[in-house]
Design a protein around this motif. Structure first.
Motif, PDB file in Angstrom:
ATOM      1  N   VAL A  60      -2.887  42.163  39.574  1.00  0.00           N
ATOM      2  CA  VAL A  60      -3.219  41.666  38.372  1.00  0.00           C
ATOM      3  C   VAL A  60      -4.700  41.416  38.181  1.00  0.00           C
ATOM      4  N   ASP A  73      -0.616  44.240  35.873  1.00  0.00           N
ATOM      5  CA  ASP A  73      -1.009  43.578  34.694  1.00  0.00           C
ATOM      6  C   ASP A  73      -2.366  43.271  34.370  1.00  0.00           C
ATOM      7  N   LEU A 122      -4.823  40.217  32.672  1.00  0.00           N
ATOM      8  CA  LEU A 122      -5.122  38.796  32.243  1.00  0.00           C
ATOM      9  C   LEU A 122      -6.405  38.629  31.538  1.00  0.00           C
ATOM     10  N   LEU A 173       1.013  31.580  30.308  1.00  0.00           N
ATOM     11  CA  LEU A 173       0.934  33.139  30.282  1.00  0.00           C
ATOM     12  C   LEU A 173       0.707  33.597  31.893  1.00  0.00           C
ATOM     13  N   ARG A 198       3.613  35.817  33.663  1.00  0.00           N
ATOM     14  CA  ARG A 198       3.057  37.160  34.241  1.00  0.00           C
ATOM     15  C   ARG A 198       3.226  37.231  36.191  1.00  0.00           C
ATOM     16  N   CYS A 232       5.776  39.467  38.074  1.00  0.00           N
ATOM     17  CA  CYS A 232       5.235  40.403  39.122  1.00  0.00           C
ATOM     18  C   CYS A 232       5.964  40.319  40.508  1.00  0.00           C
TER      19      CYS A 232
END
Length: 506
Positions: A242, A263, A265, A273, A277, A281
């Motif tokens: 991420v 992802d 951020l 959030l 997330r 994952c």
């Protein structure tokens, strides 16, 4: 005008944050709780750093094409580092000391959070307007960064159930590492932090992780370069990554995802959030691991099935089946069939325990199978205590008779009595050559078999033979060639065939 517009929008929220924080810290120093002071000091330090960065921005009088990217860096990235600390530590203070801090201080901390988010909104709004009003050639920091990082990219392309995992944080800013570590520890995760991409790779060499959080903008090896290294290494490519950054344009997000990120951020990180997330994952990784286990099991079962198939059928037949051939049937002009039978096996079976009988017979036929492979002979089947094989099928061979006789001699020489108890088995072997039909029959317990007069004659050669000797037909003798073997010629009256010339090999 560009700087003045920015300054007008962000100076007041930054000063409000510093003012509130000074009051909060001073009051807690005087009245406690003292446990809250370390985090308050960190927030105060970040607020001072924020105002110092804004002052530096105001000191720049006339930006031109050379320093505009550095201004964008200051706005889009550098200002977010202290803001991340201010918001992160403030939110944790409210969570940790909601029951011990006075209500007015909790309200002041909430105001710091509100002003922080307001400042970030002002930065984004001002930058968005500047993009609309400036010429298309106006340098953009996000685009500059994306172009600079493109050289390191490696192109790749349900309800969430939370569970704890091992997470590696990679960020060059100590405050960001500490905030993320504390957040994730609270959620039950095991966390390790690295201050650079190089350190992260060293840690990954020693430890296993379920997830990696990587800051995009770092000195030395940047985040996307680290991402590319991870995705190009088979040891790490399955670990979800991420990306974390203050870059706000969609192009930056798309580039990270294309490079293999799971992802993205944005800083400052919203804790709700972040939690969602990471849980998603980790859940996906768990499903991937389960899928890999299923695939490995399927592959294992496939290999077992293939091994079983190769134990039952010739490899040439298996290949034809795999290619879609439904009816396997061949007429072969010249093949040599071998029958080997154990003499007096019925009496031996009557006085031998079942387990011992099966074990001894299995040992013998296993050694026969090994000899068949050695001499290039195709085992057809076992019929009770008889062993049937053929030379010259499925693929024809010119020396089928020679191979069959050499195989038969090896069968007789096999020291079958060395395994188990009791006297050694005595064999009787018969051989005949001629045309056959060979094919695959049945759908349940299917078998590759041969039919024809040649098979019947070979069986008669064995049943009319002498224990411990090999009896061959005239056809096989002719196929061997003159002078190839020493044999005694006989004329026998064979049931179902009549007078027939045979040869008993010496």
């Amino acid at each position: 005008m560009y700087i003045a517009r920015i300054a007008q929008n962000i100076v007041d929220p930054a000063q409000a944050i510093l003012g509130y924080q000074e009051l909060i810290t001073e009051e807690v120093r005087e009245a406690g709780p003292s446990d809250a002071l370390p985090d308050l000091e960190k927030i105060l330090s970040a607020a001072r750093e924020l105002n110092a960065l804004i002052k530096r921005l105001l000191d720049v009088e006339t930006p031109d094409s050379r320093n505009a990217p550095s201004l964008d860096r200051l706005l889009r990235h550098d200002l977010r580092t202290p803001m991340n600390a201010i918001l992160g530590y403030s939110e944790m203070l409210i969570e940790d000391f909601a029951d011990t801090l006075p209500a007015r201080l909790l309200e002041d901390i909430a105001k710091v959070i509100h002003e922080g988010r307001n400042l970030l909104a002002q930065i984004d709004e001002t930058l968005d307007r500047s993009v609309e009003t400036e010429e298309e050639s106006q340098p953009k920091f996000d685009g500059t960064i994306a172009a600079d990082l493109a050289r390191t990219m490696a192109v790749r392309p349900s309800p969430v159930t939370e569970y704890a995992g091992r997470i590696l944080i990679v960020d060059d800013t100590a405050a960001n590492r500490e905030l993320l570590s504390r957040r994730l520890h609270r959620d039950g995760h095991a966390v390790v932090a690295a201050s650079s991409g190089e350190e992260a790779l060293r840690i990954l060499d020693r430890q296993e992780f379920d997830l990696v959080l990587v800051d995009v903008l770092m000195p030395g090896m940047n985040g996307i370069e680290l991402l590319g290294r991870l995705k190009s290494d088979r040891r790490f490519r399955e670990i979800p990554v991420v990306m974390v950054s203050g870059l706000t344009d969609d192009d930056a997000v798309a580039r990270c995802i294309k490079a293999g990120a799971e992802d993205y951020l944005r800083k400052p990180i919203n804790p709700v959030l972040l939690r969602a997330r990471i849980a998603a994952c980790l859940e996906r990784r768990r499903w991937r691991a389960r899928e890999n286990q299923y695939l490995a099991q399927i592959e294992f079962e496939k290999e077992r099935a293939n091994a079983l198939l190769h134990a039952v059928l010739p490899k040439q037949v298996i290949k034809r089946l795999a290619e879609g051939e439904e009816v396997i049937a061949d007429r072969i002009d010249m093949v040599t069939i071998i029958f080997a039978d154990i003499v007096n096996f019925t009496e031996f079976a009557a006085r031998t325990p079942a387990a011992a009988l099966v074990r001894r017979l299995g040992d013998l036929f296993t050694r026969f199978d090994a000899l068949a492979d050695q001499y290039g002979i195709e085992k057809i089947k076992t019929i009770g205590d008889a062993y049937m094989a053929a030379a010259g099928l499925p693929d024809p061979r010119a020396d089928h008779a020679l191979a069959a006789v050499a195989f038969a001699k090896a069968l007789l020489a096999e020291p079958s009595g060395t395994l188990g108890c009791g006297p050694p088995f005595l064999l009787r072997v018969g051989i005949h050559s001629g045309p056959v039909i060979a094919g695959l029959i049945g759908r349940k317990r299917f078998a590759y078999d041969v039919w024809g007069h040649t098979v019947n004659v070979a069986s008669r050669m064995e049943s009319c033979g002498i224990p411990g000797r090999i009896q061959i037909s005239q056809t096989t003798f002719d196929a061997l060639g003159e002078g190839r073997v020493n044999a005694r010629r006989e004329i026998m009256d064979i049931r179902g065939i009549g007078k027939y010339t045979t040869y008993l090999l010496e």
